[in-house]
Scaffold this motif. Sequence first.
Motif, PDB file in Angstrom:
ATOM      1  N   ARG A 169      -1.515  13.950  -5.633  1.00 41.36           N
ATOM      2  CA  ARG A 169      -0.419  13.557  -4.768  1.00 41.36           C
ATOM      3  C   ARG A 169       0.773  14.446  -5.020  1.00 41.36           C
ATOM      4  NH1 ARG A 169      -0.791   8.674  -2.684  1.00 41.36           N
ATOM      5  NH2 ARG A 169       1.446   8.328  -2.678  1.00 41.36           N
ATOM      6  N   PRO A 193     -12.511  -3.102  -4.395  1.00 41.49           N
ATOM      7  CA  PRO A 193     -11.913  -2.659  -3.132  1.00 41.49           C
ATOM      8  C   PRO A 193     -12.389  -3.431  -1.913  1.00 41.49           C
ATOM      9  CG  PRO A 193     -13.473  -1.032  -3.964  1.00 41.49           C
ATOM     10  CD  PRO A 193     -13.297  -2.047  -5.040  1.00 41.49           C
ATOM     11  N   PRO A 225       0.837  -1.208   0.000  1.00 46.05           N
ATOM     12  CA  PRO A 225       0.000   0.000   0.000  1.00 46.05           C
ATOM     13  C   PRO A 225       0.869   1.253   0.000  1.00 46.05           C
ATOM     14  CG  PRO A 225      -0.699  -1.550   1.701  1.00 46.05           C
ATOM     15  CD  PRO A 225       0.627  -2.035   1.196  1.00 46.05           C
ATOM     16  N   CYS A 226       0.428   2.272  -0.696  1.00 47.28           N
ATOM     17  CA  CYS A 226       1.192   3.531  -0.722  1.00 47.28           C
ATOM     18  C   CYS A 226       1.462   4.059   0.681  1.00 47.28           C
ATOM     19  CB  CYS A 226       0.429   4.584  -1.518  1.00 47.28           C
ATOM     20  SG  CYS A 226       0.447   4.313  -3.291  1.00 47.28           S
ATOM     21  N   SER A 227       0.506   3.871   1.575  1.00 50.34           N
ATOM     22  CA  SER A 227       0.651   4.399   2.934  1.00 50.34           C
ATOM     23  C   SER A 227       1.843   3.789   3.676  1.00 50.34           C
ATOM     24  CB  SER A 227      -0.628   4.164   3.736  1.00 50.34           C
ATOM     25  OG  SER A 227      -0.935   2.775   3.785  1.00 50.34           O
ATOM     26  N   GLN A 254       0.011  -0.782  -4.412  1.00 49.52           N
ATOM     27  CA  GLN A 254      -1.440  -0.637  -4.294  1.00 49.52           C
ATOM     28  C   GLN A 254      -1.751   0.832  -4.061  1.00 49.52           C
ATOM     29  OE1 GLN A 254      -3.613  -3.407  -1.710  1.00 49.52           O
ATOM     30  NE2 GLN A 254      -4.776  -1.666  -0.926  1.00 49.52           N
ATOM     31  N   THR A 255      -2.417   1.453  -5.014  1.00 48.96           N
ATOM     32  CA  THR A 255      -2.675   2.883  -4.935  1.00 48.96           C
ATOM     33  C   THR A 255      -3.962   3.165  -4.169  1.00 48.96           C
ATOM     34  OG1 THR A 255      -4.056   3.126  -6.912  1.00 48.96           O
ATOM     35  CG2 THR A 255      -1.668   2.997  -7.253  1.00 48.96           C
ATOM     36  N   GLU A 256      -4.275   4.457  -4.058  1.00 52.77           N
ATOM     37  CA  GLU A 256      -5.545   4.895  -3.502  1.00 52.77           C
ATOM     38  C   GLU A 256      -6.439   5.436  -4.617  1.00 52.77           C
ATOM     39  OE1 GLU A 256      -4.138   7.760  -0.723  1.00 52.77           O
ATOM     40  OE2 GLU A 256      -3.504   6.265   0.745  1.00 52.77           O
ATOM     41  N   ASP A 257      -6.128   5.060  -5.851  1.00 51.68           N
ATOM     42  CA  ASP A 257      -6.798   5.597  -7.032  1.00 51.68           C
ATOM     43  C   ASP A 257      -7.833   4.625  -7.588  1.00 51.68           C
ATOM     44  OD1 ASP A 257      -5.055   7.783  -6.888  1.00 51.68           O
ATOM     45  OD2 ASP A 257      -3.542   6.723  -8.064  1.00 51.68           O
ATOM     46  N   HIS A 280      -6.477  10.591  -6.677  1.00 51.52           N
ATOM     47  CA  HIS A 280      -6.265  11.476  -5.552  1.00 51.52           C
ATOM     48  C   HIS A 280      -4.995  12.249  -5.863  1.00 51.52           C
ATOM     49  CE1 HIS A 280      -9.259   9.424  -3.050  1.00 51.52           C
ATOM     50  NE2 HIS A 280      -8.774   8.307  -3.526  1.00 51.52           N
ATOM     51  N   LEU A 295     -10.120  -0.411  -7.669  1.00 49.52           N
ATOM     52  CA  LEU A 295      -8.855   0.050  -7.098  1.00 49.52           C
ATOM     53  C   LEU A 295      -7.704  -0.350  -8.015  1.00 49.52           C
ATOM     54  CD1 LEU A 295      -7.804   1.343  -4.390  1.00 49.52           C
ATOM     55  CD2 LEU A 295      -7.399  -1.002  -3.619  1.00 49.52           C
ATOM     56  N   LYS A 305      -1.531  17.627  -3.319  1.00 50.61           N
ATOM     57  CA  LYS A 305      -2.639  17.124  -2.511  1.00 50.61           C
ATOM     58  C   LYS A 305      -3.114  18.215  -1.559  1.00 50.61           C
ATOM     59  CE  LYS A 305      -3.847  13.420   0.691  1.00 50.61           C
ATOM     60  NZ  LYS A 305      -3.382  12.242   1.406  1.00 50.61           N
TER      61      LYS A 305
END
Length: 349
Positions: A347, A299, A69-71, A328-331, A345, A312, A229
């Motif tokens: 960034r 998702p 995940p990007c996070s 894994q993006t949030e897009d 989103h 996702l 962002k």
Amino acid sequence: MRELSDAIRRHIDRAPWGPGDGDGRATEDLMVRSFREQASVIAPYGAYVRHLGIDPDAITRWQDIPPVPCSAFKSHDLTAAPAAEEGGVLFETSGTTISQPGRVRLSDTSLYEASLRRNFERHLLPDGPRLCAVVFGPTAAEAPRSSLWFMVDHAAREFGLEPLYVVVQSDPRWKAADDAIRLAMEKGEPLLLLGTTLLFMAYFERLRILGTTFQLPQGSRAMDTGGAKGQIAEFTRAEVEEGFQRGLGIPPSHLVNEYGMAEMASQFYDETLLAAHEGRPPAPGKRIPPWVRTRVLDPETMDELPAGKPGLLVHYDLANLEVPLAIQTEDIGRRIGLGLCHRFHDRDR
């Protein structure tokens, strides 16, 4: 890792763009080989893979490579680059007052540059011109942790664009942009404009207030990319195209929207200019480079979705070697033919 890096770079340099991707299996085999190496040398990623109960040697399909995940780039040092390495780069992703930015650390940018070189040239310079550039943004030296301005600076060096940078010490020098545009018009020399959509739209609003318009020479083109962002200003694509057409005389056929992420070495571009050069209608969405694979997942279940259905986005970028290739993006987006239609989103890069 050097041998693997060299093999990937050679592959990126020659991977065909057409629908009959004859090197598709080679791309995917290299992805599996790269994943196994990453699980070994990127300690937090290897721990994550083991936590999932995955044996890297048992992975034989790129689709089974576990994405990060990007996070996770905000909480873990997801890199194989030595901590004390000199001469590398550190990119930061978006952060807020309550979360630290993600960090992407590379000791070797050769794969990033190989991906950028082929992708940028194909989509911004398909007709092979030598153009001067006006960059609606800062130099990489002023924004050393931005992957976007690293990308622009490298493209300028690689293709001899001789850029003028409009933003100096965070201050937009609009008159410098005016002067460069007027000079190009006087000489009859096309320009390449590079920058964020937000800065371009601010410039167009200034031109509107001043009652000024320009008509750049034929062959001028522009690349715009998402802003930072947290910005509240949003524009439709039609409004952006109208701004370039009215303010600078650049038609939609010569306006290319780009999307990239600090976590990925490769970018995605519209095919508008390439299609105009080849005399065909542009394919919808953004083209996936042949050394990148993208999955669109539900998702909730993380199951693969059929073409045309939004979900996702998970990208597998072969140009990522010192950081995990599976992101894994949030897009949210959908597959259409060889490309992607998606909304992002915004960034920081």
